[in-house]
Design an enzyme around this catalytic site. Sequence first.
Site, PDB file in Angstrom:
ATOM      1  N   TYR A 136       0.862  -1.190   0.000  1.00 28.47           N
ATOM      2  CA  TYR A 136       0.000   0.000   0.000  1.00 28.47           C
ATOM      3  C   TYR A 136       0.892   1.231   0.000  1.00 28.47           C
ATOM      4  CZ  TYR A 136      -3.327   3.532   1.706  1.00 28.47           C
ATOM      5  OH  TYR A 136      -4.107   4.661   1.847  1.00 28.47           O
ATOM      6  N   ASP A 231       9.368   2.587  -0.696  1.00 28.96           N
ATOM      7  CA  ASP A 231       8.388   3.303   0.115  1.00 28.96           C
ATOM      8  C   ASP A 231       8.621   2.889   1.576  1.00 28.96           C
ATOM      9  OD1 ASP A 231       4.721   3.448   0.247  1.00 28.96           O
ATOM     10  OD2 ASP A 231       6.308   4.306   1.504  1.00 28.96           O
ATOM     11  N   LYS A 259       5.211   8.981   8.958  1.00 32.63           N
ATOM     12  CA  LYS A 259       4.960   8.356  10.261  1.00 32.63           C
ATOM     13  C   LYS A 259       5.988   8.737  11.339  1.00 32.63           C
ATOM     14  CE  LYS A 259       2.425   4.644   7.987  1.00 32.63           C
ATOM     15  NZ  LYS A 259       1.075   4.528   8.547  1.00 32.63           N
TER      16      LYS A 259
HETATM   17  P1  KE4 Z   1      -0.629   8.327   4.639  1.00 31.10           P
HETATM   18  O1  KE4 Z   1      -1.083   9.063   3.408  1.00 31.10           O
HETATM   19  O2  KE4 Z   1      -1.754   7.510   5.263  1.00 31.10           O
HETATM   20  O3  KE4 Z   1       0.109   9.187   5.630  1.00 31.10           O
HETATM   21  O4  KE4 Z   1       0.503   7.270   4.143  1.00 31.10           O
HETATM   22  C1  KE4 Z   1       0.170   6.346   3.148  1.00 31.10           C
HETATM   23  C2  KE4 Z   1       1.136   5.182   3.216  1.00 31.10           C
HETATM   24  C3  KE4 Z   1       2.144   5.097   2.266  1.00 31.10           C
HETATM   25  N1  KE4 Z   1       3.038   4.084   2.280  1.00 31.10           N
HETATM   26  C4  KE4 Z   1       2.968   3.111   3.222  1.00 31.10           C
HETATM   27  C5  KE4 Z   1       3.979   1.995   3.189  1.00 31.10           C
HETATM   28  C6  KE4 Z   1       1.959   3.149   4.223  1.00 31.10           C
HETATM   29  O5  KE4 Z   1       1.917   2.154   5.155  1.00 31.10           O
HETATM   30  C7  KE4 Z   1       1.029   4.197   4.230  1.00 31.10           C
HETATM   31  C8  KE4 Z   1      -0.091   4.291   5.253  1.00 31.10           C
HETATM   32  N2  KE4 Z   1      -0.251   3.143   6.110  1.00 31.10           N
HETATM   33  C9  KE4 Z   1      -1.560   2.909   6.634  1.00 31.10           C
HETATM   34  C10 KE4 Z   1      -1.476   1.689   7.549  1.00 31.10           C
HETATM   35  N3  KE4 Z   1      -1.796   0.503   6.851  1.00 31.10           N
HETATM   36  C11 KE4 Z   1      -2.128   4.095   7.345  1.00 31.10           C
HETATM   37  C12 KE4 Z   1      -3.322   3.781   8.215  1.00 31.10           C
HETATM   38  C13 KE4 Z   1      -4.573   4.330   7.615  1.00 31.10           C
HETATM   39  O6  KE4 Z   1      -4.766   4.194   6.385  1.00 31.10           O
HETATM   40  O7  KE4 Z   1      -5.359   4.884   8.412  1.00 31.10           O
END
Ligand code: KE4
Length: 425
Positions: A136, A231, A259
């Site tokens: 993701y 990523d 994060k």
């Molecule tokens: P954000 O746009 O949510 O800050 O980051 C996206 C993202 C990009 N790359 C990786 C590897 C990520 O894990 C994420 C976001 N992770 C999720 C957890 N599975 C955020 C939790 C959520 O969607 O509320």
Amino acid sequence: MWQRAQELIPGGVNSPVRSFGSVGGEPFFVRRGAGAWVEDTEGNRYLDYVQSWGPLILGHAHPVVVEALEKQLREGTSYGLITEAEVEMAERLVRLVPSLEMVRLVNSGTEATMSALRLARAATGRDRFLKFTGCYHGHADPFLVAAGSGVATLGLPNSPGVPDAAVETTALLPFNDLDRVEELFRKQGDEFAAVFLEPAMGNAGFIPPEPGFLEGLREVTERHGALLVFDEVMTGFRLGLGGAQARYGVTPDLTTLGKVIGAGLPVGAFGGRRDLMERMAPTGPVYQAGTLSGNPLATAAGNAQLAFLEREDPYTELEEYGRLLVQGTVDALQAAGIPASGTAHGSMWGVFFHEGPVRSFEDAKEADTDAFGRFHRALLRQGVLFAPSPFEAGFISVVHGPSELEATLTAVGKAAQEVSTGSTV
Ligand code: KE4
């Protein structure tokens, strides 16, 4: 309150995974976080292994983060002008993350990955890129793709509202399958701008790279003039001080972060080779911008948290806790007759209700998600919060210590028994 939330906010949540949809039951409302714990609005406390999905490696409200924020708050929350804290953050990221020669801060992981992809396409003059099922990368259109009609090379949207055109240049293959990448690149490698991946998967449960996989991607991208993009929004500063690229010894061309670098404030970042990053506006033509990028609260919190990690280097203890947690959980499940397997690297970990090995999202999908849901609810009743989805990673913070581990494994033992005897409702 839950009724009101669902009336006013889609699903009652500002991010889908918070709805506890895949584990059943209603989510609790958080009143506060403190160290390794979160407390709900009814006063129940939970040992927190979600940690805001990664950012809180120092736990909730760590003094170094609180002090930094309190100090900055009195000086203002945003200027839209440059600050020394942004230079301090850039210096620290470049010092600690092997691939970074230059870096730009943004406001989320999604902004970081969409910007890195735009840069990779601009730098190579190619549109196609390869991602892996189960990885993701946030919710920008090019990444919202499902496996094509059997063939890897034609992405199809996995969400309404994403035009076919946005994803037809996205190819999709299973993680840890280097042969399939070699085969695709042998035929069409010179059409690809990038290979884009989580160097260890944290969005399909926790699935580390198999020996040789990352090295192979580094070699095949170099051979075909494509960029390798890691990523590390989740793995950055979680798998070690230099993230996955330092732990596994493979240096990408571009890296995305998020994060942990914001300590819970909205921060993302993308960076890498100088010759690539200099193409970004205003020095180059590739446009990207953000009103609150690098804002003083986020850099105050991020700098404080990263400075702590660089000074204390807590990763040996974090990994030991993870190893004991995973081993204890797998042992308890297997003792209750439930097939299970798991891994812990750095401060990330995962347990599958699957006898293993789990090398890809395709493997992970065979896990017993129903049993996981029952297990999750049984743990909640005992005040332990695992990620409310079988396809998420777990996290450990520096304030998870021996007593937290003992309490967790006691709860895990009871929850495993409940699941196997079917006494869980
Ligand atoms: P954000 O746009 O949510 O800050 O980051 C996206 C993202 C990009 N790359 C990786 C590897 C990520 O894990 C994420 C976001 N992770 C999720 C957890 N599975 C955020 C939790 C959520 O969607 O509320």
